[in-house]
Enzyme design. Sequence first.
Site, PDB file in Angstrom:
ATOM      1  N   GLY A   1      -1.650   4.965  -4.556  1.00  0.00           N
ATOM      2  CA  GLY A   1      -1.564   3.781  -5.396  1.00  0.00           C
ATOM      3  C   GLY A   1      -0.445   3.754  -6.405  1.00  0.00           C
ATOM      4  O   GLY A   1       0.018   2.683  -6.802  1.00  0.00           O
TER       5      GLY A   1
ATOM      6  N   TYR B   1       0.846  -1.196   0.000  1.00  0.00           N
ATOM      7  CA  TYR B   1       0.000   0.000   0.000  1.00  0.00           C
ATOM      8  C   TYR B   1       0.880   1.244   0.000  1.00  0.00           C
ATOM      9  O   TYR B   1       2.040   1.224   0.396  1.00  0.00           O
ATOM     10  CB  TYR B   1      -0.939   0.007   1.211  1.00  0.00           C
ATOM     11  CG  TYR B   1      -0.254   0.176   2.551  1.00  0.00           C
ATOM     12  CD1 TYR B   1      -0.066   1.443   3.116  1.00  0.00           C
ATOM     13  CD2 TYR B   1       0.193  -0.931   3.268  1.00  0.00           C
ATOM     14  CE1 TYR B   1       0.543   1.596   4.349  1.00  0.00           C
ATOM     15  CE2 TYR B   1       0.808  -0.793   4.505  1.00  0.00           C
ATOM     16  CZ  TYR B   1       0.984   0.477   5.037  1.00  0.00           C
ATOM     17  OH  TYR B   1       1.595   0.629   6.261  1.00  0.00           O
ATOM     18  N   CYS B   2       0.303   2.348  -0.487  1.00  0.00           N
ATOM     19  CA  CYS B   2       0.951   3.660  -0.448  1.00  0.00           C
ATOM     20  C   CYS B   2      -0.151   4.713  -0.352  1.00  0.00           C
ATOM     21  O   CYS B   2      -1.312   4.384  -0.090  1.00  0.00           O
ATOM     22  CB  CYS B   2       1.854   3.878  -1.652  1.00  0.00           C
ATOM     23  SG  CYS B   2       1.020   3.807  -3.247  1.00  0.00           S
ATOM     24  N   THR B   3       0.165   5.970  -0.588  1.00  0.00           N
ATOM     25  CA  THR B   3      -0.811   7.053  -0.386  1.00  0.00           C
ATOM     26  C   THR B   3      -2.010   6.947  -1.325  1.00  0.00           C
ATOM     27  O   THR B   3      -3.155   6.920  -0.885  1.00  0.00           O
ATOM     28  CB  THR B   3      -0.128   8.416  -0.582  1.00  0.00           C
ATOM     29  OG1 THR B   3       1.033   8.487   0.236  1.00  0.00           O
ATOM     30  CG2 THR B   3      -1.083   9.554  -0.245  1.00  0.00           C
TER      31      THR B   3
ATOM     32  N   ILE C   1      -4.245   4.476   0.518  1.00  0.00           N
ATOM     33  CA  ILE C   1      -4.804   4.735   1.848  1.00  0.00           C
ATOM     34  C   ILE C   1      -6.008   5.654   1.750  1.00  0.00           C
ATOM     35  O   ILE C   1      -6.963   5.527   2.525  1.00  0.00           O
ATOM     36  CB  ILE C   1      -3.724   5.350   2.757  1.00  0.00           C
ATOM     37  CG1 ILE C   1      -2.528   4.413   2.875  1.00  0.00           C
ATOM     38  CG2 ILE C   1      -4.287   5.662   4.135  1.00  0.00           C
ATOM     39  CD1 ILE C   1      -1.292   5.058   3.477  1.00  0.00           C
TER      40      ILE C   1
END
Length: 620
Positions: A221, A217-219, A248
């Site tokens: 995508g 996961y990241c901010t 997220i």
Amino acid sequence: MADTAPQPQSQDEDQYGVLLYYKYAQITDLDSLFSFYESNCNSLSLLGRVRLSPHGVNVTVGGKLSSLEKHIAAVKSNALFEGTDFKLATCDHPVDDKVAKECGFTSLSIRIVKELVTLSSDPLLKSPEISNAGRHLSAAEFHSALQGTGPLLEKDSPTCNEDLVLLDARNLYETRIGKFHAPNVETLDPGIRQYSDLPSWIDDKCEQLKGKHVLMYCTGGIRCEMASAYIRSKGAGFENVFQLFGGIQRYLEQFPDGGFFKGKNFVFDHRISVGSSDPNIIGTCLLCGSSFDDYSSRCRCAHCRMLVLVCDSCRMEGALYVCEICQKYGKGVQSVLSLENGKTQVSSLQEEHKLVSLDTKLSPQLPWSHGNESPRKLRILCLHGFRQNASSFKGRTASLAKKLKNIVELVFVDAPHELPFIYQPCITESHGECASSSLQQIHPPPSENCRKKFAWLVAPDFNISGEVDWKIANGSFDPLQYLQQTDGFDVSLAYLKSVFSQKGPFDGILGFSQGAAMAALVSAQQERLKSEMDFRFVILCSGFATKLAEFECQVINCPSLHIFGSDHGKDRQIANQASRDLASLFDDGCSVIIEHDSGHIIPTRSPYIDEIRNFLHRFL
């Protein structure tokens, strides 16, 4: 994933919002797409960042909600953007100019780049095929997988938590304030300074990832697209890599209470971070260890310029800080407390964090003790301009050296390419034979009486025979001649490596005009050159970007100070826009711009010299 349209946020047309989206696709006509974004965003008064590459687009812009919705409609009319996830959120209008400027929300920046996100600064590492990226999981699917109640593959039974690895693809300053945590699921936080450090970390953790179901996961995508493809490119045992679709941000929209995400989501706009309804804070102050997660003060590490968390009680005017990563590698700091009578008073803190107990707050009313020894001056290597030399540049910067003598030592060297002497024969108003004879009688002075001139970059047709005698100019002076000087970089780079070896170390590089172009080219390769040319910052005066492949890379993360003439600055050699274009290649978060009205020089009067001092104090 199906095309995701933004949900209506408000009926108030003056409501402000922020829009994020990216799309990986083959783009054959970048110029047309550039023109579309330039026209559309300007007409709608949108500010922020637009990055275009042959492989797709990455956009973060802000403006009126109604304008953002019009922008989305215009973008969706292009079949290229089918399936794009437009993440639109209402928020307050930027009120902190410092934060908004640092995040790029006070102007519109549209750039064509080689890669949307740079997976590695190593030019030898080929980017993985984005088509091999991990499978998207919706927020609900991601949540179910962490609960152990949802299959990751259609034919799978619910996945055992022992087979799961949760991998955060973000930087340390982001994970400090928020991250996923699920009971009995192994969570890996790389603790990296920048995204381009991730491949090396993955290489080191291969055995830990092999045979696992990796949930990334990241901010929003985009970073997971490339990183998941990199993991999967390792072959057998690395097939089961999944990524949170929409990042997220989409997860918190689906689970407003935070779900398995604890803390706040760091975002790259003026909002700084976005939280859930859960008020718990997971971030801590760098100095005292108390709960704290507010980056609005924009405190940064004195060495690498990464954001650090320093609470209100510990924060001091003029203090410098060392992040966890730099502390790990033994880097110290000297905290500049005040300037009195031109002399710097310094507290020497070799290991600042260790000097402050985690259960004892540092009172801002009590100044740190002052050391008796004089601080080490910053050593700066100075690169002169085209057709100059070390001696002449030293003379031109004498005022600068005098005003910075307490904190800086300037070192001057000649560039490696020696140039022929050029002269323009005088033309009189005489006619006929008299004119001819008068021209023949005009000779330049003996070359041995003249100081040699040098260059860092030369024109492709430059004669390197070693002849440096006088030559008649081909024509009148061309103010744009620097655009044609694109050869000789490899020779100059090899020469600078030897200078660093023989005359170093240097804290920074200062370049003027063509010297600034050379310094910028070197800073673009800072990571790769670290073992041979270790420096911490660059100062680029009247600089410009050259048409070389070294600038076709990611955003340059080297801390930088850009000094150039304003639109009305009377710099007849290098246009204001050329210097602005160079500055735009550097990370907004660690660059400073000083515009002046003094022409083709380095200004040393107030307020310019004060701004130069302020930049240098970060590295003392």
